[in-house]
Scaffold this motif. Structure first.
Motif, short mmCIF file in Angstrom:
data_model
loop_
_atom_site.label_atom_id
_atom_site.label_comp_id
_atom_site.label_asym_id
_atom_site.label_seq_id
_atom_site.Cartn_x
_atom_site.Cartn_y
_atom_site.Cartn_z
N UNK A 612 2.66 -10.70 -2.85
CA UNK A 612 2.77 -9.51 -3.70
C UNK A 612 2.85 -8.28 -2.79
N UNK A 613 3.49 -7.23 -3.28
CA UNK A 613 3.75 -6.02 -2.48
C UNK A 613 3.23 -4.80 -3.22
N UNK A 629 -6.48 -4.40 -0.51
CA UNK A 629 -6.31 -5.26 -1.69
C UNK A 629 -7.69 -5.65 -2.24
N UNK A 630 -7.75 -5.77 -3.59
CA UNK A 630 -9.00 -6.09 -4.29
C UNK A 630 -8.81 -7.33 -5.15
N UNK A 638 -9.88 -8.10 5.24
CA UNK A 638 -8.68 -8.24 6.07
C UNK A 638 -7.38 -7.99 5.34
N UNK A 639 -7.43 -7.78 4.02
CA UNK A 639 -6.18 -7.59 3.25
C UNK A 639 -5.85 -6.12 3.22
N UNK A 640 -5.25 -5.60 4.33
CA UNK A 640 -5.02 -4.16 4.47
C UNK A 640 -3.57 -3.81 4.76
N UNK A 641 -2.69 -4.73 4.47
CA UNK A 641 -1.27 -4.45 4.65
C UNK A 641 -0.64 -4.14 3.29
N UNK A 644 0.52 -8.91 0.48
CA UNK A 644 -0.63 -9.81 0.48
C UNK A 644 -0.20 -11.15 -0.08
N UNK A 645 -0.56 -12.22 0.67
CA UNK A 645 -0.24 -13.59 0.21
C UNK A 645 -1.43 -14.09 -0.60
N UNK A 646 -1.18 -14.42 -1.85
CA UNK A 646 -2.24 -14.86 -2.76
C UNK A 646 -2.75 -16.24 -2.33
N UNK A 647 -4.09 -16.39 -2.32
CA UNK A 647 -4.73 -17.64 -1.89
C UNK A 647 -5.39 -18.32 -3.06
#
Length: 918
Positions: A612-613, A629-630, A638-641, A644-647
């Protein structure tokens, strides 16, 4: 001849006793039987009378006959059914001499009696005690008194009707198994009989209230035992209310009273009065005083009384429409005041009874109502001059008829003014407002008009009570002419004294204000406020009290240099005939700029494994962005770009992103996007599996799953013609017999945390062919006469083996066991065995062993069983009793039955035998 019926069903027997001598004579006769075992009939007859349990002739009853055969009763097959006639009689013809048991029972259901044996017994007679037929007739008649069936209720009685005091209850008799029954009834209260309550109907009284009333029905019929059945009881409730009538006496007028008239035998009662159908609070007695609020209404009363054992009953009665009351004191109004135009008259209306009364007044001119003149005072007008003026008083009170009285008339004359000199108030300078002060005029109530003058000349359109001085008035003196007018009074005009010369005006203005957001990047505006009079403005913006170069407009765009400094604006205003005025605003600290930013959005597929962007949108001014990202509102480490690749941790969670913008001179701003819908499971990308291996029973098939993206944990399930194969859950599958002729497929199921389980099915194989057995055969043991040979086979596990032994290539009859005993027929022959293997799902296979060497003959054997012959390979016959052996062709060879056979003379001699001489 009477009708005949075969016996329908076995029941108990009743015996008929005969003498021993007669019985002895019967026992010598043996009845004859047909092919079915039923005794054949002859000519003689047997007769009797059948009565019902009430000793009345039993018509249309079926008669059955049994005869004694070898000590037991056997049914007699009658040519035709036998039934009784209207007198209960029956006759049976064509019976052979013998002993008989006779019974009667109803021919048709429902039965009113049970099968009964002559003479009226429960069981059949013992053999020897039956009815004896000799020489074509019975020694006695076989009369039967039928035993009754017990009376039984097939459906219970029932109580019908409302179970309340005073209402009739009735009981049904229910249904019974017989007809012609007479019934009696006994009603009960809580299980105890109610004295005298024996009819089919019963009316509950107050004694039954809250108790259970039941009924027992007794059924009887002559000759039958009585029986009872009870209806389910009912609990008795209160009966409906007992009606009664009431009426109302008295006069329906305000101030009067009404009274309820009740029946003389009515006990305690409750009352509620109503006004036009609405309950009157507190009016709960038999008497009702008629009040003001009742006028024009209909009064009614509801009387509620209760009779023991019954619910309450309410009776109602109503009055006619209530008439209004009358005033007892109606005083004439009195007018006071001066009868001249412009003067005020007043009226006194006096005291009206009964009080309180509301009195309205109306002033009259020549007896005609003066519109709007309804106050207690009235100012005389021009219309009233020389007219007759009076006043009418009208009294009203709720529930009473209105009443009116009129005062005496007066005649009014024309009035005149007296006044003081008017004055002018206010500051005498341009822009100020002067006000005309008329002074004290009599009579009061005059209306004034004004004319303003400048140095004695009338000022155009200056006709109001006030005048605002203009630039044209600078240096002049001002006066005002006041003219008074009042209806019924002669008009008069008076001029004021002149003012001083008019001076320059002073501008009136508030301090200017600064509007707009006082922050870097924003535009602020100077607001001079309302200047009086309107002025022409100039502006100067200042930073910490120092003029900002070039900032001389009413608006100013704040820069980064202004941040944290004090901002003010100075406004200078000028107007003709006015002194110039300068006003400064208060100071305001310039804040950091703020961004205008939209709520960021998130693009991309919301599923585990997908990217997601964050889309910040258009910020004003442009900014540098940071991202966080939340997951369900909590920070994802670590999700600060921006992407984000959903896990798997995000599965079913809502994802949002915080975008923070920064720029010099501006406060950082963080904006959080809306949360996404819950993250869906990821999806696999996978090919359909394929199957490798030989498609034959016993062979192993292998599922080839291909490459799954992402890598998954794989499960397998093999299918046989579309149906899952129990336990076949590995990547390989060994084809079983059950698979023969079917088509095999495999499902590969991939799982991974956070991903939707994916099931991929292979194509079906072609039909599974039979398997090929592995089979070899050999012989163990010595191929000698009398020896045992064994077939030794090596075969696929689970193979069923059969055996066939061969002699010189020809099958040996009956030699189908795993072992074979070498016999005389095998001497000189070669033996082998063929082993045939079979197994479900496999093609049958045979394997032959190698042949043995030729079986050598033994030195000695026995004769061929059942013959006097020796086998060809041992032709020498030995006679054990003489110990002589005979060679073929000797005289006694063919007449010798040998005990031993020898293959050679040396063998016979070795056995101790000697050769025959002939």
């Amino acid at each position: 001849m009477p009708a005949v019926l075969r016996r329908a069903r076995p029941v108990a027997f009743v015996s008929v006793t005969v003498s021993a001598a007669v019985l002895a004579s019967l026992l010598t006769t043996t009845p004859s039987f047909g092919e079915d075992g039923v005794v054949a009939t002859a000519a003689p007859s047997l007769a009797g009378i059948v009565v019902d349990p009430a000793s009345q002739p039993a018509e249309n009853v079926c008669i059955s006959v049994d005869t004694a055969v070898d000590g037991v009763w056997m049914p007699v097959g009658l040519p035709e059914p036998v039934r009784t006639d209207a007198t209960g009689a029956y006759a049976i013809e064509g019976l052979a001499d013998g002993e008989y048991a006779v019974s009667a029972e109803p021919c048709d259901l429902p039965a009113e009696s049970v099968r009964t044996w002559a003479p009226s017994g429960i069981e059949s007679p013992a053999v020897g005690d039956g009815v004896v037929v000799i020489d074509g007739s019975a020694a006695e008649s076989a009369d039967i008194a039928l035993r009754p069936v017990g009376l039984v209720a097939t459906s219970a009685p029932a109580i019908v009707g409302a179970a309340v005091v005073g209402a009739l209850l009735e009981v049904t008799t229910g249904s019974w198994n017989l007809s012609g029954i007479e019934f009696t009834t006994q009603w009960t209260r809580d299980g105890a009989p109610i004295e005298g309550a024996t009819g089919t109907g019963y009316t509950p009284s107050t004694a039954d209230l809250g108790r259970t009333v039941g009924a027992t029905v007794t059924a009887g019929r002559a000759g039958w035992t009585t029986a009872t059945a009870s209806a389910d009881g009912v609990v008795v409730g209160e009966g409906d209310g007992v009606p009664f009538e009431v009426s109302i006496t008295g006069t329906a007028i305000v101030g009067g009273a009404l009274t309820v008239v009740l029946p003389s035998d009515l006990g305690e009662a409750d009352f509620q009065w109503y006004r036009d159908g609405i309950a009157v609070e507190g009016r709960t007695f038999a008497e009702y005083p008629v009040g003001d609020d009742d006028a024009g209404a209909v009064l009614s009363v509801a009387v509620t009384a209760t009779t023991a054992g019954h619910t309450a009953y309410t009776a109602t009665a109503a009055s006619g429409v209530v008439s209004g009351g009358m005033f007892t004191s109606k005083p004439k109004p009195v007018v006071a005041g001066t009868a001249k135009g412009g003067e005020i008259l007043t009226v006194a209306v006096g005291s009206w009874l009964p009080a309180p009364a509301s009195v309205a007044v109306q002033w009259l001119r020549n007896g005609i109502e003066i519109p709007g003149a309804t106050a207690s005072s009235y100012r005389l007008t021009q219309s009233d001059v020389n007219a007759a003026v009076s006043v009418r008083a009208t009294a009203s009170r709720a529930g009473y008829e209105t009443a009116s009285t009129t005062s005496s008339t007066i005649k009014a004359a024309m009035g005149s003014f007296t006044s003081a000199r008017p004055t002018v108030s206010g500051s005498v300078k341009v822009g100020s407002t002067l006000t005309a002060v008329p002074g004290a005029w009599k009579p009061s109530g005059a209306k004034f008009t004004y004319v303003w003058k400048r140095n004695g000349a009338t000022i155009a359109k200056a006709v109001a009570g006030t005048y605002r001085l203009t630039a044209a008035d600078l240096g002049a003196k001002i006066t005002v002419v006041v003219t008074a007018g009042l209806s019924g009074v002669t008009t008069a005009s008076v001029t004021s004294s002149a003012t001083a010369a008019v001076a320059k005006g002073t501008i009136s203005a508030p301090p200017p204000t600064i509007s707009g957001t006082v922050a870097v990047g924003r535009t602020v505006t100077a607001k001079p406020g309302t200047w009086s009079p309107a002025a022409t403005f100039t502006y100067q913006w200042k930073r910490d009290g120092v003029a900002i170069s070039g900032a001389t407009r009413s608006t100013y765009v704040l820069t980064a240099a202004d941040r944290a400094h004090q901002l003010t604006v100075v406004v200078a205003g000028s107007a003709s005939a006015y002194n110039t005025l300068t006003k400064a605003s208060g100071s305001i600290t310039v804040a950091a700029g703020t961004f205008s930013a939209p709520v960021p959005t998130i693009s991309g597929t919301r599923a585990v494994g997908r990217t997601v962007t964050a889309v910040p949108g258009n910020w004003s001014p442009a900014a540098t962005y940071r991202y966080q990202w939340l997951r369900n509102g909590a920070t994802i480490s670590g999700a600060t770009k921006s992407t984000y690749v959903l896990t798997a941790s995000d599965l079913s969670a809502s994802i949002s992103v915080v975008v923070t913008g920064a720029r010099t001179g501006y406060s950082s701003k963080a904006v959080t996007s809306a949360r996404t819908s819950p993250v869906a499971p990821g999806t696999f990308s996978a090919p359909s599996p394929t199957i490798t291996g030989t498609r034959a029973v016993g062979q192993t098939l292998t599922a080839v799953s291909g490459t799954w993206s992402p890598a998954a944990s794989l499960r397998y399930q093999w299918f046989r013609s579309g149906a899952a194969i129990s336990g076949a859950t590995k990547s390989t599958y060994v084809l079983a017999a059950a698979d023969l002729g079917t088509m095999i497929s495999v499902h590969v199921t991939g799982t991974k945390t956070g991903y939707t389980t994916l099931d991929k099915a292979s194509a079906r194989t072609g039909s599974i062919v039979p398997g090929t057995l592995s089979l070899t055969a050999r012989i163990s043991g010595s191929a000698k006469f009398g020896g045992t040979l064994s077939a030794v086979a090596a075969a696929t596990s689970g193979t069923t083996l059969t055996y066939r032994w061969y002699r010189n290539g020809a099958a040996i009859s009956g030699a189908t066991g795993r072992t074979y005993v070498v016999g005389s027929s095998d001497v000189g022959k070669r033996l082998h065995v063929v082993v045939t293997g079979s197994k479900t799902g496999y093609s049958t296979k045979s394997a032959a062993s190698a042949q043995t060497a030729a079986v050598p003959p033994p030195a000695r054997t026995t004769a061929i069983p059942g013959t006097w012959n020796c086998p060809s390979w041992a032709p020498i016959k030995g006679n054990e009793s003489s110990m002589i052996y005979h060679l073929p062709g000797q005289s006694f060879y063919t007449r010798t039955n040998p005990e031993a056979c020898f293959s050679s003379e040396s063998a016979a001699i070795a056995a101790g035998y000697r050769k025959s001489k002939v």
